[in-house]
Design an enzyme around this catalytic site. Structure first.
Site, PDB file in Angstrom:
ATOM      1  N   VAL A 122       2.471 -47.520 -10.620  1.00 28.82           N
ATOM      2  CA  VAL A 122       3.359 -47.695  -9.474  1.00 28.82           C
ATOM      3  C   VAL A 122       4.187 -46.437  -9.236  1.00 28.82           C
ATOM      4  O   VAL A 122       4.396 -46.013  -8.093  1.00 28.82           O
ATOM      5  CB  VAL A 122       4.287 -48.914  -9.705  1.00 28.82           C
ATOM      6  CG1 VAL A 122       5.270 -49.092  -8.553  1.00 28.82           C
ATOM      7  CG2 VAL A 122       3.453 -50.183  -9.900  1.00 28.82           C
ATOM      8  N   GLU A 123       4.660 -45.835 -10.314  1.00 30.59           N
ATOM      9  CA  GLU A 123       5.564 -44.698 -10.201  1.00 30.59           C
ATOM     10  C   GLU A 123       4.880 -43.435  -9.676  1.00 30.59           C
ATOM     11  O   GLU A 123       5.394 -42.769  -8.789  1.00 30.59           O
ATOM     12  CB  GLU A 123       6.184 -44.386 -11.574  1.00 30.59           C
ATOM     13  CG  GLU A 123       7.350 -45.283 -11.956  1.00 30.59           C
ATOM     14  CD  GLU A 123       8.591 -44.976 -11.144  1.00 30.59           C
ATOM     15  OE1 GLU A 123       8.637 -43.937 -10.470  1.00 30.59           O
ATOM     16  OE2 GLU A 123       9.524 -45.795 -11.169  1.00 30.59           O
ATOM     17  N   SER A 124       3.744 -43.086 -10.260  1.00 29.28           N
ATOM     18  CA  SER A 124       3.181 -41.753 -10.017  1.00 29.28           C
ATOM     19  C   SER A 124       1.667 -41.732  -9.908  1.00 29.28           C
ATOM     20  O   SER A 124       1.089 -40.644  -9.811  1.00 29.28           O
ATOM     21  CB  SER A 124       3.584 -40.826 -11.168  1.00 29.28           C
ATOM     22  OG  SER A 124       3.001 -41.287 -12.385  1.00 29.28           O
TER      23      SER A 124
END
Length: 435
Positions: A122-124
């Site tokens: 989700v983040e990166s």
């Protein structure tokens, strides 16, 4: 090996409410493990007798603890998105391949839900060099500079700890677990929201809801749009990993064995030399160690270097027999009449502060004939810089947009540099110009 997951609760109504806020669900039965639990009125201890896993997805499922709540419209919306973008999921899995088992094992060691190992999706997109174009958040765990500093992730001319997968993973899991316990009474959904938006944003949203007589759990808060999607997106991804066939998706196989190994360098080491010792390419060493910003590890204070797991024994034998004279990354420079420290630093592409620190200089004054240690040689530095910055090799799962983002370019500029269109297909092994 026995792995213990300890869930501490209080008794009575307060305990029931606390357990509900944890978003915990019964352990997945997909894991090849036997389970037993005991309850003394204060906590329940679940003991998992770990056995070999067929693949990494099975290992992950065995540690799932969050309620994926696929009936929640916000979660269902993201499940639908993943179903309609299967290529996205496959591409991110390829980026995650070197790292996913390492992160999963770190999560297991902390006895926290293994869904957290999916958070970098989700983040990166599991990209250790990712950089947010506006906020400055960097790395696989997308640390802002201030938060990274607070969590001990150094940022120097040599090194950026936010891009170091080992250090950043340790910092991210510590930060998450600390917020969960200190601020949010064990509620993972609030801790995750705070990781994304900051605890101040979440706390203010809770205060507003409380003032209005509304519930203060994550699902009832009004938060920034990205944070409103953040937890549902993770839960949707977790639900798909838990049962991909249920949602008509296939996950690329990821073996449950080490892809990378940690080795000690016992001092500063040239990365090209490290590649030769490991019998691999400089590109692979740089990809596995993106925290190092220059051609070598730091002069001091280095953690382990990451290399392909299959190369560990070869590397350690070769390093042990390497003469000290062959591992130096500093060259001698004799000061000439009229030389200035700033000119020498510019010549070798290094800050004045680095040369001063290495040579224990308190001021900027130099004398003719004085010997300085400078970083590498000009030829070595130029060759290393050119190899790193002029071209890049396409990896499996790469796209033009992903490569452009990793290297600080727009997709349009990267395409123009390589006589391509922005939607042109690329293939593993293809070389792309960055300049």
């Amino acid at each position: 090996m026995i792995t213990k997951f300890v869930i501490r609760t209080t008794s009575g109504l307060a305990g029931s409410l606390a357990m509900a806020s944890l978003l915990l669900s019964p352990p997945s039965l997909a894991a090849p493990a036997t389970a037993a639990s005991t309850d003394n009125g204060f906590y329940t201890e679940l003991v998992l007798d770990e056995k070999p896993f067929n693949d990494l997805w099975q290992r992950l499922r065995g540690g799932f603890r969050l309620n994926h709540d696929t009936d929640n419209p916000r979660v269902q919306a993201w499940i639908t998105w993943y179903q309609t973008h299967p290529q996205h999921l496959r591409g991110v899995v390829e980026h995650a391949r070197p790292w996913l088992r390492f992160v999963t094992r770190q999560v297991e060691h902390r006895h926290i839900p293994s869904e957290i190992a999916l958070l970098p999706f989700v983040e990166s997109g599991y990209n250790p060099t990712a950089r947010h174009p506006y906020s400055g958040a960097t790395g696989m765990w997308q640390f802002m500079p201030v938060t990274g500093d607070e969590m001990g992730l150094d940022r120097t001319w040599w090194y950026d700890g936010r891009k170091d997968v080992i250090s950043a993973t340790t910092a991210a899991l510590t930060y998450l677990d600390t917020m969960r316990n200190r601020w949010y009474s064990g509620d993972w959904s609030l801790a995750l929201a705070a990781y994304n938006a900051g605890p101040g944003t979440v706390n203010r949203a809770q205060a507003r809801s409380a003032t209005q007589g509304e519930p203060t759990d994550y699902w009832h808060l009004t938060l920034p749009s990205e944070t409103m999607d953040y937890v549902p997106k993770l839960l949707a991804l977790s639900a798909i990993v838990a049962d991909p066939q249920k949602f008509g998706l296939d996950l690329p196989s990821v073996p449950d064995h080490k892809a990378i190994a940690e080795v000690e360098t016992n001092g500063q080491l040239d990365l090209e030399l490290a590649a030769r010792l490991a019998n691999t390419s400089i590109e692979e060493i740089r990809a596995l160690n993106p925290g190092y910003r220059r051609w070598a590890t730091r002069p001091a204070g280095n953690g382990p270097l990451l290399i392909p797991a299959k190369s560990k024994q070869r590397f350690e034998r070769a390093l042990a027999s390497l003469p000290a004279s062959e591992r130096t990354v500093w060259s001698s420079y004799t000061v000439k009449s009229g030389d200035a420290l700033s000119v020498i630093a510019q010549r070798y592409g290094t800050p004045v502060s680095v040369i001063k620190a290495r040579n224990q200089l308190s001021g900027n004054r130099l004398r003719a004939g004085q010997t300085l240690l400078v970083p590498g040689s000009t030829d070595q530095m130029l060759a290393s810089s050119t190899a790193q910055s002029a071209t890049v090799t396409v990896r499996s799962g790469d796209s033009l947009s992903a490569i452009a983002a990793r290297n600080g370019l727009s997709t349009r500029r990267l395409a123009r540099l390589n006589d391509l269109k922005t939607d042109s297909p690329i293939h593993p092994g293809q070389r792309l110009h960055l300049q």
